[in-house]
Design a protein around this motif. Structure first.
Motif, short mmCIF file in Angstrom:
data_model
loop_
_atom_site.label_atom_id
_atom_site.label_comp_id
_atom_site.label_asym_id
_atom_site.label_seq_id
_atom_site.Cartn_x
_atom_site.Cartn_y
_atom_site.Cartn_z
N UNK A 171 0.68 -1.28 0.05
CA UNK A 171 0.16 0.03 0.00
C UNK A 171 0.86 1.22 -0.03
N UNK A 172 2.26 1.21 0.25
CA UNK A 172 2.99 2.42 0.15
C UNK A 172 3.32 2.65 -1.22
N UNK A 173 3.87 3.79 -1.20
CA UNK A 173 4.27 4.19 -2.56
C UNK A 173 5.74 4.56 -2.89
N UNK A 174 6.24 4.34 -3.98
CA UNK A 174 7.50 4.87 -4.42
C UNK A 174 7.57 5.67 -5.45
N UNK A 175 8.67 6.43 -5.76
CA UNK A 175 8.69 7.47 -6.79
C UNK A 175 9.75 6.76 -7.91
N UNK A 176 9.16 6.93 -9.08
CA UNK A 176 9.98 6.29 -10.24
C UNK A 176 10.61 7.37 -11.05
N UNK A 177 11.97 7.37 -11.13
CA UNK A 177 12.60 8.17 -12.13
C UNK A 177 12.28 8.18 -13.52
N UNK A 178 12.12 9.36 -14.11
CA UNK A 178 11.46 9.61 -15.43
C UNK A 178 12.55 8.88 -16.47
N UNK A 179 13.73 8.70 -16.21
CA UNK A 179 14.77 8.53 -16.99
C UNK A 179 15.16 6.84 -17.14
N UNK A 180 15.28 6.25 -16.18
CA UNK A 180 15.43 4.86 -16.26
C UNK A 180 14.42 3.84 -15.44
N UNK A 181 13.47 4.50 -14.91
CA UNK A 181 12.18 4.04 -14.13
C UNK A 181 12.59 3.46 -12.92
N UNK A 182 13.82 3.62 -12.33
CA UNK A 182 14.20 3.19 -11.10
C UNK A 182 13.08 3.74 -10.06
#
Length: 322
Positions: free
Chosen positions: A67-78
């Motif tokens: 249920x928690x969220x993470x941030x995805x990098x717009x460059x390589x989707x890390x």
């Protein structure tokens, strides 16, 4: 930025964060990405991806199985979780924290931070008290202004500039400082401002004029260096206009205003939107002036009613000491 380390900064109101949509904020020379997940949890990380420096605020949120969220990098989707950890491609193991989270202090809808520095002054309880008693009617005036924080604070505590910067908006004929109460990093200013009566055309153009009497009796309460409140009351409503100041960089500052109201008349509810537009215009006028001054010009003229500016200068030079 060394001058104001240890002050609390209100970086956002919860209403400014849409669920699972990252937002960039800047504070004391550093950029952060801040986001709110579907459950209302709010987190912030440095905005530069530790791989190749892409802005994480330009990425997207990913909801995890728990249920928690993470941030995805717009460059390589890390994907980086709230603690700054990620799982590299081809690996099943989480890395150590690669990004130091920005410590946030969440008080109801208010998102405070000391920017990673040791607190030097406490967060005052007044915003929690206002939120408990008044109706929140919105955020207005949010913008980044091309000026240093000292110039911004001097402008916000300059009781003479209404006659110039805002002359057409309020038609104030005179500013009288009736009382200034200096309590160190906290102060009160009581102003009386006679104004010209608005014409019918003025009222039709801006119905918010109905909330302004012939003489504006204003109580300004100031908390150096991060907040200024305007307490106003008339037969229509009681208004709390809460200004927040954020030093983004040495030459850039951010301002936004939270508006709260207690209605005494149905008319007050009809003009809420106009009040927000009115105050947004006030901030725009201030921003226009601040971006067209020479901030280091020696002051060879001193006007009456500069007690608020003197208060700002003294506290800026001595912060956090009184």
């Amino acid at each position: 930025m060394q001058q104001l380390q240890g002050a609390p900064w209100l970086v956002a109101h919860r209403s400014m964060l849409k669920p699972n949509q990252p937002m960039k904020i800047s504070l004391l020379g550093d950029d952060y990405v801040i986001w709110q997940d579907s459950y209302g949890a709010i987190n912030a990380l440095p905005n530069a991806c530790p791989h190749m420096g892409a802005m994480l605020s330009e990425g997207w949120c990913v909801t995890k199985a728990d249920g928690s969220s993470a941030i995805a990098c717009p460059f390589h989707a890390l994907e980086f979780d709230y603690s700054g950890c990620t799982v590299l491609p081809g690996s099943q193991k989480q890395t150590k924290s690669l990004l130091q989270p920005l410590e946030l202090i969440i008080q109801g809808d208010f998102i405070w931070t000391y920017g990673g520095y040791a607190p030097q002054i406490p967060i005052p309880p007044i915003m929690n008290n206002i939120a408990a008693e008044y109706e929140f009617i919105g955020v207005t005036g949010e913008r980044s202004v091309g000026t240093d924080i000292l110039s911004l604070l001097l402008n916000m505590h300059d009781y003479n500039h209404q006659n110039g910067t805002h002359r057409e908006l309020f038609e104030i004929e005179e500013v009288q400082v009736k009382q200034f109460i200096d309590e160190g990093l906290h102060s009160h200013a009581y102003l009386s401002q006679p104004r010209k009566s608005p014409t019918l055309r003025d009222i039709l153009k801006n119905p918010g004029q109905l909330a302004m009497p012939k003489v504006l009796e204003v109580h300004l309460e100031n908390f150096f260096p991060f907040m200024g409140l305007m307490h106003a009351e008339n037969k229509l409503l009681s208004l709390k206009e809460c200004h927040f100041y954020v030093p983004e960089t040495e030459t850039q500052s951010r301002v936004f205003i939270l508006m709260y109201m207690k209605a005494y008349s149905p008319i007050a509810h009809l003009i809420k939107g106009n009040l927000l537009k009115l105050i947004d215009l006030v901030v725009q006028q201030d921003a226009d002036i601040l971006e067209k001054i020479y901030p280091n010009t020696p002051q060879k003229i001193k006007l009456n009613n500069e007690v608020g500016m003197d208060w700002v200068r003294r506290n800026f030079e001595s912060f956090p000491n009184l």
